[in-house]
Design a protein around this motif. Sequence first.
Motif, PDB file in Angstrom:
ATOM      1  N   ASN A 181       0.813  -1.214   0.000  1.00 51.48           N
ATOM      2  CA  ASN A 181       0.000   0.000   0.000  1.00 51.48           C
ATOM      3  C   ASN A 181       0.847   1.265   0.000  1.00 51.48           C
ATOM      4  OD1 ASN A 181      -3.022  -0.568   0.152  1.00 51.48           O
ATOM      5  ND2 ASN A 181      -2.195  -2.026   1.616  1.00 51.48           N
ATOM      6  N   ALA A 182       1.961   1.239   0.706  1.00 48.78           N
ATOM      7  CA  ALA A 182       2.852   2.400   0.715  1.00 48.78           C
ATOM      8  C   ALA A 182       3.428   2.647  -0.677  1.00 48.78           C
ATOM      9  CB  ALA A 182       3.982   2.189   1.726  1.00 48.78           C
ATOM     10  N   TRP A 183       3.815   1.587  -1.365  1.00 50.18           N
ATOM     11  CA  TRP A 183       4.415   1.743  -2.691  1.00 50.18           C
ATOM     12  C   TRP A 183       3.373   2.165  -3.724  1.00 50.18           C
ATOM     13  CZ3 TRP A 183       8.872   3.108  -4.012  1.00 50.18           C
ATOM     14  CH2 TRP A 183       9.326   2.968  -5.323  1.00 50.18           C
ATOM     15  N   THR A 229      12.692   2.484   0.659  1.00 48.57           N
ATOM     16  CA  THR A 229      13.196   1.595   1.713  1.00 48.57           C
ATOM     17  C   THR A 229      12.477   1.745   3.050  1.00 48.57           C
ATOM     18  OG1 THR A 229      14.895   3.201   2.370  1.00 48.57           O
ATOM     19  CG2 THR A 229      15.520   1.535   0.714  1.00 48.57           C
ATOM     20  N   GLU A 230      11.610   2.742   3.192  1.00 51.19           N
ATOM     21  CA  GLU A 230      10.984   3.026   4.477  1.00 51.19           C
ATOM     22  C   GLU A 230       9.471   3.213   4.318  1.00 51.19           C
ATOM     23  OE1 GLU A 230      14.852   5.460   6.186  1.00 51.19           O
ATOM     24  OE2 GLU A 230      13.198   6.583   5.345  1.00 51.19           O
ATOM     25  N   VAL A 231       8.763   3.064   5.427  1.00 51.90           N
ATOM     26  CA  VAL A 231       7.311   3.257   5.448  1.00 51.90           C
ATOM     27  C   VAL A 231       6.952   4.051   6.694  1.00 51.90           C
ATOM     28  CG1 VAL A 231       5.060   2.104   5.636  1.00 51.90           C
ATOM     29  CG2 VAL A 231       6.854   1.078   4.230  1.00 51.90           C
ATOM     30  N   PRO A 234       9.388  -1.618   0.255  1.00 50.65           N
ATOM     31  CA  PRO A 234       8.068  -1.427  -0.348  1.00 50.65           C
ATOM     32  C   PRO A 234       7.980  -1.891  -1.813  1.00 50.65           C
ATOM     33  CG  PRO A 234       8.539   0.399   1.097  1.00 50.65           C
ATOM     34  CD  PRO A 234       9.806  -0.425   1.019  1.00 50.65           C
ATOM     35  N   PRO A 235       8.973  -1.593  -2.680  1.00 50.39           N
ATOM     36  CA  PRO A 235       8.875  -2.124  -4.046  1.00 50.39           C
ATOM     37  C   PRO A 235       8.887  -3.656  -4.086  1.00 50.39           C
ATOM     38  CG  PRO A 235      10.478  -0.344  -3.990  1.00 50.39           C
ATOM     39  CD  PRO A 235      10.105  -0.651  -2.565  1.00 50.39           C
TER      40      PRO A 235
END
Length: 155
Positions: free
Chosen positions: A25-27, A100-102, A124-125
């Motif tokens: 979802n973040a990506w 790299t972070e969320v 994330p990816p």
Amino acid sequence: MSHTSDALDWQQGLIATNLLVIGYNAWVGYLGGNRGVIVCSTNSPAIGVAGETFQVHFIPRNCLAAFLNAWLAAPDTVILRHHFMNAHILSAVDTYNPTTEVLLLLESFNQATFFYLKNLPITPPQCYEQVCKRWTEFQPQSNFLGDTNPNRLTY
């Protein structure tokens, strides 16, 4: 153990168990052209054959200040973890590395906890790639909840 420690253990367990969906979802939100925050509330889970599912939303940076003002200003919501203020969350959104972070706001009952997730075991990816490869495993939850957005998953 303290009450706060128990709550953080539970929340960190929820995050670890659902990291693929959170990262996905973040990506997807970032690919939409925006930095932002994943927001999840555990207050109204849907119960189904797959267990509990929770709604997840990506709030883009351009909508975040208004969202935080409304959500965190509610008299029954308390933000935990070092008393982060809106400015700190907005600053984190401006500077985090979306590859790299969320950033996650997790609401449980009347408390919201801000998590800046770094050094993740999967980026994330990579979460996005894994979910896309295994899409049918995640699809029943979206359909069960009647979610018509094909790019957003629940956990």
